[in-house]
Design an enzyme around this catalytic site. Structure first.
Site, short mmCIF file in Angstrom:
data_model
loop_
_atom_site.label_atom_id
_atom_site.label_comp_id
_atom_site.label_asym_id
_atom_site.label_seq_id
_atom_site.Cartn_x
_atom_site.Cartn_y
_atom_site.Cartn_z
N SER A 146 -98.79 53.28 8.54
CA SER A 146 -97.69 53.68 7.66
C SER A 146 -97.54 52.67 6.55
O SER A 146 -97.85 51.48 6.72
CB SER A 146 -96.38 53.74 8.47
OG SER A 146 -95.25 53.82 7.60
N TYR A 159 -89.89 50.98 13.99
CA TYR A 159 -91.01 51.80 13.56
C TYR A 159 -92.00 50.97 12.74
O TYR A 159 -93.22 50.98 12.97
CB TYR A 159 -90.49 52.97 12.72
CG TYR A 159 -91.56 53.88 12.16
CD1 TYR A 159 -92.14 54.86 12.96
CD2 TYR A 159 -91.98 53.76 10.84
CE1 TYR A 159 -93.12 55.71 12.45
CE2 TYR A 159 -92.95 54.60 10.32
CZ TYR A 159 -93.52 55.58 11.13
OH TYR A 159 -94.48 56.39 10.62
#
Length: 258
Positions: A146, A159
Site C-alpha cells: 500500500s 494498517y
C-alpha cells in the site's frame, strides 16, 4: 497479440482475497492473460461468483473458501489446488482489512486482528505455497502492499504498519528464495475509488487532500492495477524480485503540486 513472455497460458494462479475489490480485479486480469485462476476468500457466495467470472473467460477454476487467519484453511486450499491443477505457479496475497481509528485509542485486539490478516496471513500463504514453488524451481508471488507503507495516512496506523511489514517480508523472501527460481514482489496501490470507499472520498476533505497530492489529479481505477500484476506474474519478470511496484498516479513521489 501481446508479447509472448507476458502470456500466462497454462499457468495456475491463486488469489487469496480474490473475490472483491483489488483481488477480484487481478484474478480476472490474470485469467484474461491466459492463466487458470483460483479466486478465494471467506464467503462461499462470493467465491462462487468469482469462479463463475473466471470460467466465463474460458479458464479453469476451483471454488474453495479460505480464511487467511487460519493456517489449516490455507493448507486445505493448497491441497485442493494441488489435487485439481497439480501445482500453482502464481500466488497473489490480497486479503486485507483496514480500520480508521485514532492510534491512541486502538485496542491491542484490533491491532492484532489487522496484523493477523494483512501480515501473518501473507506469511502463511507464502510458506504453504512457496515450499512447492521452491521444489519446482519456479514461482511468482505478488503481495499487495500500500502507499500507506511509504507515506503516513491519518488514523490508519495499524494498517500502514502491517503493510510496511508486508514490504519488508517481501524483500526478505525475495532474498531467501531467489536461488530457487521464486520471484517475490509487491504491488503498492495508491488510492482507488471503489464502492466500499467512495463515500469517504467523494467531496470529502480527505478525498480532496488526496487529489491535491496526486499529480494525475484523480483516484485510480482498479483495472489500472492489472498490467503490473500480469507483468510480475509472467516470465517477463524472471529477473525481477524484491521490488515494490507502486501504482498510484504519482502520489508517493509527489512534493509541491501547485
Amino acid at each position: 497479440m501481446g508479447h509472448p513472455s507476458l502470456d500466462l497460458s497454462g499457468k495456475t494462479a491463486v488469489v487469496i482475497g480474490g473475490t472483491s475489490g483489488i483481488g477480484l480485479t487481478l484474478a480476472i486480469g490474470l485469467a484474461e492473460a491466459g492463466a487458470n485462476v483460483v479466486p478465494t476468500g471467506r464467503r462461499a457466495d462470493l467465491v462462487e461468483a468469482a469462479v463463475d467470472e473466471i470460467k466465463k473467460l474460458g479458464r479453469r477454476s476451483l471454488a474453495c473458501t479460505c480464511d487467511a487467519t487460519q493456517r489449516s484453511s490455507v493448507e486445505a486450499l493448497y491441497s485442493a489446488v494441488s489435487r485439481e491443477f497439480g501445482h500453482s505457479d502464481i500466488l497473489i496475497n490480497s486479503a486485507g482489512v483496514i480500520r480508521r481509528v485514532p492510534t491512541l485509542d486502538i485496542s491491542e485486539k484490533e491491532w492484532n486482528e489487522i496484523f493477523d490478516t494483512n501480515l501473518t496471513g501473507t506469511l502463511r500463504a507464502c510458506q504453504i505455497f512457496g515450499r512447492q514453488m521452491m521444489e519446482r524451481k519456479y514461482g511468482r508471488i505478488i503481495n499487495i502492499a500500500s502507499a500507506t507503507a511509504m507515506r503516513a495516512f491519518f488514523e490508519v496506523a495499524a494498517y500502514a504498519a502491517s503493510k510496511s511489514a508486508v514490504v519488508s517480508l517481501t524483500q526478505s523472501l525475495a532474498v531467501e528464495w531467489a536461488r530457487h527460481g521464486v520471484c517475490v514482489n509487491a504491488i503498492a496501490p495508491g488510492v482507488y475509488r471503489t464502492d466500499l470507499n467512495k463515500a469517504l472520498l467523494d467531496g470529502t476533505p480527505r478525498g480532496q487532500e488526496i487529489l491535491l497530492r496526486t499529480p494525475m489529479r484523480r483516484f485510480g481505477s482498479l483495472p489500472e492495477l492489472v498490467g503490473a500484476a500480469v507483468f510480475l506474474a509472467s516470465d517477463a519478470a524472471g529477473f525481477v524480485t524484491g521490488q515494490v511496484l507502486t501504482v498510484d498516479g504519482g502520489f508517493v513521489m509527489s512534493g509541491v503540486n501547485q
